[in-house]
Design a protein around this motif. Sequence first.
Motif, PDB file in Angstrom:
ATOM      1  N   PRO A 121       0.838  -1.205   0.000  1.00  0.00           N
ATOM      2  CA  PRO A 121       0.000   0.000   0.000  1.00  0.00           C
ATOM      3  C   PRO A 121       0.870   1.252   0.000  1.00  0.00           C
ATOM      4  CG  PRO A 121      -0.024  -1.066   2.157  1.00  0.00           C
ATOM      5  CD  PRO A 121       0.716  -1.982   1.238  1.00  0.00           C
ATOM      6  N   LEU A 122       0.313   2.358  -0.521  1.00  0.00           N
ATOM      7  CA  LEU A 122       1.063   3.615  -0.553  1.00  0.00           C
ATOM      8  C   LEU A 122       1.301   4.113   0.864  1.00  0.00           C
ATOM      9  CD1 LEU A 122       2.214   5.889  -2.349  1.00  0.00           C
ATOM     10  CD2 LEU A 122      -0.022   6.996  -2.206  1.00  0.00           C
ATOM     11  N   LEU A 123       0.234   4.044   1.672  1.00  0.00           N
ATOM     12  CA  LEU A 123       0.347   4.483   3.055  1.00  0.00           C
ATOM     13  C   LEU A 123      -0.047   3.330   3.955  1.00  0.00           C
ATOM     14  CD1 LEU A 123       0.608   7.006   5.047  1.00  0.00           C
ATOM     15  CD2 LEU A 123      -1.874   7.033   5.000  1.00  0.00           C
ATOM     16  N   LYS A 124       0.789   3.056   4.954  1.00  0.00           N
ATOM     17  CA  LYS A 124       0.484   1.954   5.863  1.00  0.00           C
ATOM     18  C   LYS A 124       0.690   2.453   7.290  1.00  0.00           C
ATOM     19  CE  LYS A 124       1.968  -2.800   6.771  1.00  0.00           C
ATOM     20  NZ  LYS A 124       0.694  -3.515   6.831  1.00  0.00           N
ATOM     21  N   ILE A 125      -0.390   2.468   8.063  1.00  0.00           N
ATOM     22  CA  ILE A 125      -0.324   2.927   9.455  1.00  0.00           C
ATOM     23  C   ILE A 125      -0.548   1.715  10.336  1.00  0.00           C
ATOM     24  CG2 ILE A 125      -1.334   4.453  11.189  1.00  0.00           C
ATOM     25  CD1 ILE A 125      -2.383   6.168   8.933  1.00  0.00           C
ATOM     26  N   ALA A 126       0.329   1.533  11.317  1.00  0.00           N
ATOM     27  CA  ALA A 126       0.179   0.382  12.194  1.00  0.00           C
ATOM     28  C   ALA A 126       0.219   0.806  13.661  1.00  0.00           C
ATOM     29  CB  ALA A 126       1.285  -0.632  11.904  1.00  0.00           C
ATOM     30  N   GLU A 127      -0.837   0.457  14.367  1.00  0.00           N
ATOM     31  CA  GLU A 127      -0.893   0.618  15.835  1.00  0.00           C
ATOM     32  C   GLU A 127      -0.499   2.029  16.284  1.00  0.00           C
ATOM     33  OE1 GLU A 127      -2.060  -1.453  18.127  1.00  0.00           O
ATOM     34  OE2 GLU A 127      -2.691  -2.676  16.417  1.00  0.00           O
ATOM     35  N   LEU A 128      -0.940   3.035  15.554  1.00  0.00           N
ATOM     36  CA  LEU A 128      -0.514   4.409  15.844  1.00  0.00           C
ATOM     37  C   LEU A 128      -1.212   4.953  17.095  1.00  0.00           C
ATOM     38  CD1 LEU A 128       1.234   6.673  14.593  1.00  0.00           C
ATOM     39  CD2 LEU A 128      -0.846   7.539  13.554  1.00  0.00           C
ATOM     40  N   THR A 129      -0.420   5.509  18.021  1.00  0.00           N
ATOM     41  CA  THR A 129      -1.000   6.172  19.194  1.00  0.00           C
ATOM     42  C   THR A 129      -0.459   7.592  19.278  1.00  0.00           C
ATOM     43  OG1 THR A 129       0.775   5.438  20.632  1.00  0.00           O
ATOM     44  CG2 THR A 129      -1.175   4.041  20.542  1.00  0.00           C
ATOM     45  N   SER A 130      -1.241   8.462  19.903  1.00  0.00           N
ATOM     46  CA  SER A 130      -0.790   9.840  20.090  1.00  0.00           C
ATOM     47  C   SER A 130      -1.481  10.444  21.308  1.00  0.00           C
ATOM     48  CB  SER A 130      -1.109  10.659  18.845  1.00  0.00           C
ATOM     49  OG  SER A 130      -0.601  11.958  18.996  1.00  0.00           O
ATOM     50  N   HIS A 131      -0.767  11.333  21.970  1.00  0.00           N
ATOM     51  CA  HIS A 131      -1.284  11.952  23.205  1.00  0.00           C
ATOM     52  C   HIS A 131      -1.231  13.465  23.118  1.00  0.00           C
ATOM     53  CE1 HIS A 131      -0.318   7.939  24.646  1.00  0.00           C
ATOM     54  NE2 HIS A 131      -1.082   8.167  25.693  1.00  0.00           N
ATOM     55  N   TYR A 132      -2.226  14.111  23.723  1.00  0.00           N
ATOM     56  CA  TYR A 132      -2.114  15.535  24.021  1.00  0.00           C
ATOM     57  C   TYR A 132      -1.850  15.630  25.509  1.00  0.00           C
ATOM     58  CZ  TYR A 132      -4.248  16.686  19.534  1.00  0.00           C
ATOM     59  OH  TYR A 132      -4.506  16.827  18.205  1.00  0.00           O
ATOM     60  N   GLY A 133      -0.623  15.865  25.909  1.00  0.00           N
ATOM     61  CA  GLY A 133      -0.321  15.855  27.336  1.00  0.00           C
ATOM     62  C   GLY A 133      -0.773  14.519  27.900  1.00  0.00           C
ATOM     63  N   SER A 166       3.086   8.855  19.642  1.00  0.00           N
ATOM     64  CA  SER A 166       3.716   8.317  20.842  1.00  0.00           C
ATOM     65  C   SER A 166       4.010   6.835  20.691  1.00  0.00           C
ATOM     66  CB  SER A 166       2.833   8.576  22.060  1.00  0.00           C
ATOM     67  OG  SER A 166       1.503   8.187  21.811  1.00  0.00           O
ATOM     68  N   GLY A 167       3.479   6.223  19.660  1.00  0.00           N
ATOM     69  CA  GLY A 167       3.783   4.813  19.420  1.00  0.00           C
ATOM     70  C   GLY A 167       3.267   4.394  18.062  1.00  0.00           C
ATOM     71  N   GLY A 168       3.680   3.240  17.592  1.00  0.00           N
ATOM     72  CA  GLY A 168       3.215   2.748  16.314  1.00  0.00           C
ATOM     73  C   GLY A 168       4.070   3.263  15.176  1.00  0.00           C
ATOM     74  N   SER A 169       3.633   2.967  13.937  1.00  0.00           N
ATOM     75  CA  SER A 169       4.469   3.407  12.820  1.00  0.00           C
ATOM     76  C   SER A 169       3.628   3.835  11.632  1.00  0.00           C
ATOM     77  CB  SER A 169       5.426   2.296  12.405  1.00  0.00           C
ATOM     78  OG  SER A 169       4.714   1.344  11.647  1.00  0.00           O
ATOM     79  N   ILE A 170       4.212   4.736  10.847  1.00  0.00           N
ATOM     80  CA  ILE A 170       3.587   5.193   9.611  1.00  0.00           C
ATOM     81  C   ILE A 170       4.620   4.977   8.517  1.00  0.00           C
ATOM     82  CG2 ILE A 170       2.537   7.133   8.413  1.00  0.00           C
ATOM     83  CD1 ILE A 170       2.412   8.525  11.198  1.00  0.00           C
ATOM     84  N   SER A 171       4.246   4.261   7.452  1.00  0.00           N
ATOM     85  CA  SER A 171       5.208   4.211   6.359  1.00  0.00           C
ATOM     86  C   SER A 171       4.522   4.662   5.087  1.00  0.00           C
ATOM     87  CB  SER A 171       5.831   2.824   6.220  1.00  0.00           C
ATOM     88  OG  SER A 171       4.942   1.965   5.582  1.00  0.00           O
ATOM     89  N   PHE A 172       5.264   5.440   4.305  1.00  0.00           N
ATOM     90  CA  PHE A 172       4.722   6.026   3.091  1.00  0.00           C
ATOM     91  C   PHE A 172       5.599   5.573   1.936  1.00  0.00           C
ATOM     92  CE2 PHE A 172       4.584   9.734   0.129  1.00  0.00           C
ATOM     93  CZ  PHE A 172       3.274   9.554  -0.280  1.00  0.00           C
ATOM     94  N   ASP A 173       5.005   4.849   0.996  1.00  0.00           N
ATOM     95  CA  ASP A 173       5.731   4.374  -0.163  1.00  0.00           C
ATOM     96  C   ASP A 173       6.986   3.607   0.265  1.00  0.00           C
ATOM     97  OD1 ASP A 173       6.059   3.957  -2.777  1.00  0.00           O
ATOM     98  OD2 ASP A 173       6.898   5.931  -3.262  1.00  0.00           O
TER      99      ASP A 173
END
Lengths: 257, 332, 292, 240
Positions: D5-17, D59-66
């Motif tokens: 896939p062009l964009l593959k997001i896996a187990e992505l986490t993010s926090h605001y504070g 804060s965790g996980g991965s994003i890969s593009f192409d």
Amino acid sequence: MALLKVGGLSKSFGGVTAISDLDFEVPEGQVYSVIGPNGAGKTTLFNMLSGIYTPDEGSIRFRDREIVGRLPHKVAELGVSRTFQNLQMFFNMSVLDNVKVGCHLRTKSRLWNSALRLPGTRREEKQAELWAREALHFCGLDKYLQLDADALPYGVLKRLEIARALAASPKLLLMDEPAAGLNDTETKEMRKLIRRISDAGITVLLVEHNMGLVMEVSDRILVIDYGSRLAEGSPTEIQNNPRVIEAYLGGEIEYAV
Amino acid sequence: MSYLRGFYLLTAAALLLPLVFPDNYYVTVVGVTAALHAILAVSLNLLMGYAGQISLGHAGFFGIGAYASAILTTRYGWNPWPAILAGLVLTGIIAFALARPILRLKGHYLAMATLGLGIIINIVLVQTGELTGGPDGLGGIPTLSLFGWNVNSDLRWYIVIVCVMLLVVWLALNIINSRSGRALRALHGSEVAAEMMGINTTATKTGVFVLAALIASLAGSLFAYQQSFVSPDSFSFFFSIELVTMVVLGGMASTYGAIMGAVILTFLPELLVVFEEYEVMIFGAILMLMMIFLPQGLFVGIQSLLRRVGRNRSELAGPDTGEPEESGRGAA
Amino acid sequence: MFDQILQFVLTGITVGATYALVALGFAIIFNASDVVNFSQGEFVMIGAMSTIAFSAGEGLPLWLAAVGAVLLAICVGMMLQRFAIAPARGASVVTTIIITIGASIFLRGVALLLWGKDIFGMPHFSGEQPIQIGEATLLPQNLWVMGGAAVLVLGVHYFFNYTTNGKAILACSCNRTAAHLVGINVSMMMLIAYGLSALLGSLAGILVAPITFTSYDAGVMLGLKGFSAAILGGMGNPMGAVAGGLLLGLIESLAAGLISSGYKDAIGFIILLLVLFLRPSGIFGKASTERV
Amino acid sequence: MPSEPLLKIAELTSHYGPIQALHGISLEVNSGELVAIVGANGAGKTTLLLTLSGVQKASGGSISFDGTEITRMASHKIVQSGICHVPEGRQVFAPLEVEDNLKLGAYCFRDDKRRLSEELERIYQLFPILKERRKQPAGTLSGGQQQMLAIGRALLGRPRLLLLDEPSMGLAPLLVEEIFRVVRELNDSGVTVLLVEQNANAALGIADRGYVLETGRVILTANADELLADEAVRKAYLGH
């Protein structure tokens, strides 16, 4: 009997209309919810009800007294308290002190009496502490009493803000998205808390995006879109109103793909 | 009351020092200045640390108090005590008149307005030479006397100023832990929420601004009698900055932090004298580094360090029993 | 009387041109990063003092010394951004104010260490033969200051209105997130803004030093005046800051001549307070309504 | 299926504070697709896009593009690699002229002047109103025109993946239709699109596939038509 009567309310910012010609009444003792898609003007409405914004037109009568034109602290004196969409906690204070601030209107001592720690002040201080503990207990926050506000997790802060508002012993409580950012368990607790507040005889005006919560706790619901009334009625009526469904999910657009 | 525990410690320490080190230069000379600075820092901290209103002109009110006492006693032959009172009244009027327009401002604008105010006061002191003696200052100010007890030695001055400092600290602690103090902190935390809790934020800001100015004025009068000489240099914009630095260095919104900042910044130059020409540079560097790496100030920094050490120790001692705190912090 | 006033106006414009450059520097940094840089005056001092040090001390020709001084000031400005301002991003107003005040004391301390407390003069760029305009006189150096300031202000105007990087800085100041999203390297833009601001301050210092002399603490008052001028004209508007600088210079000069020289600084600050009380957005700034 | 896939997001986490906004999101976008992410307010849609663009820290996980890992890349590098973002609420540079806004969109290719003027012309053909108004400050445009400007600005960054955040927000129904038509056309011309919308029906109406987000999690994914018919989508919005 209507505790709050809003008539012909309008407000715009730099030419953009946020609220236009809105009428509604909140009956005493009920949980009354205001819902609508993002940007429908709900927070603007709350800011007018609490004296932060002055409406361009219209009147807001609370217990037959006009709110429009009063500063927020004067509105609070009438018995209106509120919570905020984006937490407005006093992070520079302890949990107990945060709630004690809520007792501000129920106590009187001035700067000089406090500075000299006169006996009247001490008595009042004890009373305020009692009230604050009561409010914390009511919201199930006893165990956080000694902590600083900035040490609390988000879900607890949401309830702390309510405890602070309740410490003022309000007639009307405005709640701006109390469940935003909460997980399922916390949302359930919040639902129970809103019920308890209502059972304690406090009228609640609720703005909330979590529809499950709104449908369960509300006696009546007002739907606004683009700043004006779209529908009003009981939860079941609202859920089956086609205009409401369209406002939320949007109209379908036809394409020959 | 629990919050006064630290105060008793401070009292004991301050009063014991001259007994342990009698006639010590660092106690009775530098110590007096430190105590005077502590009075100023504690008052400024009420305004800045607790109410969140920055002021870069606090030295101006300090100067008004000093000059009111100096002028009334030397040029008009007043007794020092009513002169102090006159200084307080004058300061109160000026502060009250300016509080509303100034405190309507926020952030950088507030900083600039208070800074401008301080500079204007200083210029007036320099320019009204026939009254103030201009840049050369005004000498021959009589000393205080209390029921025939003349405050005429370093040690006696130490006692007087330390007692006033303790009184000011006591007042400040009482205020902070009262309804009014909570109102101050609340408007710092969130002005909207404070208003919604029924706090008249304008009146509260005005009140604390005037109070801080009055305490500074009192300190100014004491300073004039203690030095028996005043000149505009002592009340310049630089001194205002130094006061702000004391508050921030020690830790804003902590009375003991303000005292600590005052003591450190009074003794630091004494110590830096060793480095001679490096003094100014090191001072600036310390200021910068502290603010970058420890913006909450030394007092809070040390406190949390101690807490961490304490926690480690309790973990070693056995299972932790303070569970609400742990769960709260863990989740956050 | 008329000639006297003309004289005050000429002096006022010269001083005002210096204020304008400092104020412009303030406004650039404030707009780019929301920081009021209290060490702005120190750039002025660094410019003047190091030019003198390079030319008198190291024997470089004056123009080369000036170039070196400006480069040095730019380095200092960028280092200030990178090592003092950037790490404290998101800190409160009070914290950033104290950081920049600390930086200003530090820089002053370094200057004191290098050059002592002496007052230094700089040779006039093109002689000291006064030019007569009616009864009023003007030194060639005054023309250098006015002309130099005009060129610099036009240059800054060009940079922000006709170059991509200038517009990229403006983009950062009006919407940082969107600037990130179009691929602008925001931290690089911040460095450029601080460098530019240092360039303006140091050149102001070099241009005016032959008239006013200079010393390690010459930057303090100039910095405060520049800040006042920026507020007077409106912090949000770089050209407003320039106008504020000229206005402040004129007012001070007229006040000093017609009322009393001792109160000239006070009058500047009183006007500043009045502007803050009555129109906090500045005389030339747009009035903005504050939303809760 | 094509290889990667062009964009593959896996187990992505993010926090605001202390607040967790994304609770482990995984999704994929294939080259040439138009994928819609729908969900109620506060579901984490905007945060997801901002994290993709590097403005919000993961804060965790991965994003890969192409095939390249971009999770911790600086935002300007991400734009250079071909991900262009039309942010929520337009966020045009209000005091700058319309044309300057567009030119800033091509910031990464600012030295290629000739190509820039060609591409500007192309945007002006797509949105003729922008050409008319090109000397006006962007803040004076109407909401719909600002949305066009925001899209045009992103297109000048030569996107291989276009992120669109709530393009319909606050627009009248006719304009919404217009904007969605343009998005569809862009996709047809070969731009891969990831579209975030509250207006679920309109978004799913033009999308190939969709994901439904609720409180920072993917609760449902399917082809767009299936989602349109699914009761769960309605529930995510109206609670029942």
